[in-house]
Design a protein around this motif. Sequence first.
Motif, PDB file in Angstrom:
ATOM      1  N   MET A 152      -1.599  -9.150  27.939  1.00 26.27           N
ATOM      2  CA  MET A 152      -0.693  -8.017  27.756  1.00 26.27           C
ATOM      3  C   MET A 152       0.464  -8.037  28.762  1.00 26.27           C
ATOM      4  SD  MET A 152      -1.713  -6.393  25.077  1.00 26.27           S
ATOM      5  CE  MET A 152      -1.110  -4.694  25.110  1.00 26.27           C
ATOM      6  N   ASN A 153       0.222  -8.596  29.939  1.00 23.38           N
ATOM      7  CA  ASN A 153       1.269  -8.699  30.953  1.00 23.38           C
ATOM      8  C   ASN A 153       2.221  -9.859  30.695  1.00 23.38           C
ATOM      9  OD1 ASN A 153       0.478  -6.473  32.524  1.00 23.38           O
ATOM     10  ND2 ASN A 153      -1.013  -7.691  33.674  1.00 23.38           N
ATOM     11  N   GLN A 154       1.789 -10.843  29.896  1.00 22.27           N
ATOM     12  CA  GLN A 154       2.607 -12.038  29.677  1.00 22.27           C
ATOM     13  C   GLN A 154       3.317 -12.073  28.325  1.00 22.27           C
ATOM     14  OE1 GLN A 154      -0.057 -15.379  30.219  1.00 22.27           O
ATOM     15  NE2 GLN A 154       0.133 -15.338  32.466  1.00 22.27           N
ATOM     16  N   VAL A 155       2.787 -11.372  27.332  1.00 25.77           N
ATOM     17  CA  VAL A 155       3.244 -11.578  25.954  1.00 25.77           C
ATOM     18  C   VAL A 155       4.724 -11.252  25.758  1.00 25.77           C
ATOM     19  CG1 VAL A 155       2.433  -9.291  25.171  1.00 25.77           C
ATOM     20  CG2 VAL A 155       2.740 -11.153  23.521  1.00 25.77           C
ATOM     21  N   ASN A 156       5.232 -10.198  26.366  1.00 26.18           N
ATOM     22  CA  ASN A 156       6.643  -9.859  26.173  1.00 26.18           C
ATOM     23  C   ASN A 156       7.562 -10.930  26.765  1.00 26.18           C
ATOM     24  OD1 ASN A 156       5.938  -7.527  24.829  1.00 26.18           O
ATOM     25  ND2 ASN A 156       6.246  -6.184  26.592  1.00 26.18           N
ATOM     26  N   ASP A 157       7.184 -11.463  27.926  1.00 27.25           N
ATOM     27  CA  ASP A 157       7.971 -12.536  28.529  1.00 27.25           C
ATOM     28  C   ASP A 157       7.912 -13.795  27.667  1.00 27.25           C
ATOM     29  OD1 ASP A 157       8.818 -11.073  30.741  1.00 27.25           O
ATOM     30  OD2 ASP A 157       7.061 -11.622  31.932  1.00 27.25           O
ATOM     31  N   PHE A 158       6.741 -14.072  27.110  1.00 28.98           N
ATOM     32  CA  PHE A 158       6.584 -15.236  26.227  1.00 28.98           C
ATOM     33  C   PHE A 158       7.513 -15.106  25.019  1.00 28.98           C
ATOM     34  CE2 PHE A 158       4.309 -17.097  22.521  1.00 28.98           C
ATOM     35  CZ  PHE A 158       4.403 -18.435  22.877  1.00 28.98           C
ATOM     36  N   GLU A 159       7.540 -13.931  24.412  1.00 29.84           N
ATOM     37  CA  GLU A 159       8.381 -13.736  23.231  1.00 29.84           C
ATOM     38  C   GLU A 159       9.859 -13.750  23.597  1.00 29.84           C
ATOM     39  OE1 GLU A 159       6.822 -10.261  21.248  1.00 29.84           O
ATOM     40  OE2 GLU A 159       5.023 -11.345  20.595  1.00 29.84           O
ATOM     41  N   ARG A 160      10.185 -13.265  24.776  1.00 28.78           N
ATOM     42  CA  ARG A 160      11.580 -13.338  25.231  1.00 28.78           C
ATOM     43  C   ARG A 160      12.005 -14.796  25.382  1.00 28.78           C
ATOM     44  NH1 ARG A 160      13.369 -14.395  29.957  1.00 28.78           N
ATOM     45  NH2 ARG A 160      11.384 -13.929  30.976  1.00 28.78           N
ATOM     46  N   MET A 161      11.121 -15.618  25.935  1.00 25.69           N
ATOM     47  CA  MET A 161      11.448 -17.033  26.135  1.00 25.69           C
ATOM     48  C   MET A 161      11.645 -17.767  24.809  1.00 25.69           C
ATOM     49  SD  MET A 161       9.253 -18.339  29.444  1.00 25.69           S
ATOM     50  CE  MET A 161       7.669 -17.641  28.974  1.00 25.69           C
TER      51      MET A 161
END
Length: 262
Positions: A152-161
């Motif tokens: 949950m802490n990583q998914v938004n950054d992953f999708e941004r990348m």
Amino acid sequence: MGTKLTDRELKKLNSKKGLKIFLKEDNPSISKVLRTLAYEEQLVKLQEELIKLQNWVVENNKKVLILFEGRDAAGKGGAIRRITEHLNPREFRVVALPKPTEEETGQWYFQRYINQLPKEGKIVFFDRSWYNRAIVEPVNDFCTKEAYEIFMNQVNDFERMITESGIILIKFYFSISKDEQAKRFEDIKTSIVKKWKFSNVDRRALELWDQYTSYKKKMFQKTDTKIAPWIIVKANKKSKARIEAIAHILRRIPYTGKKLNN
């Protein structure tokens, strides 16, 4: 006295398609056959637009990734089949990953999904995605609380990348009611050709309905971002959900030669 039919409606009912639907249905009614014919007519027009969209993706080396999430039996697979029915099979892939292998379990969670991302000129459809870890895995104790929190802490950054890398990302969530899920499960269990789909996870889905709802709300609150918003499709009526999903894809992607009524 029944409703008077127009000449156009009579022509549709007397067509090969109309007669075929009458013969196929157990208890056909004129209104139901007309609705089915209208749906199929609309679907064909949208599928023609999808061909234009795919040609644009190929010709312009675009990368498109479309995720389908939702409760079990929500109609994700059926929607994907209608979307891809007339597309060039060499230019798209449908990804439905199995349970992680022992090697994959030891990797960074997103790694197995990175390997499936679209190359230039391709469209990839995920029938379930990395969001398994947002709902299915924690509800069924397939992951630890720590693994869930890290995701949950990583998914938004992953999708941004991945969006910054040029991938057009669309996220669908197909939503159905508890009664509708129960009805569809019963249809699957009693069908000779579909009963293989009924898994152990499905058997517990109704029992764990509230837990699924709780994690679903957390997922929306955390991951419904400006960069990668969720598109919630009300899917109690399969035909309506399919039309809505295709129409959204067509509106979202700026392909050339677009011709939509809405």
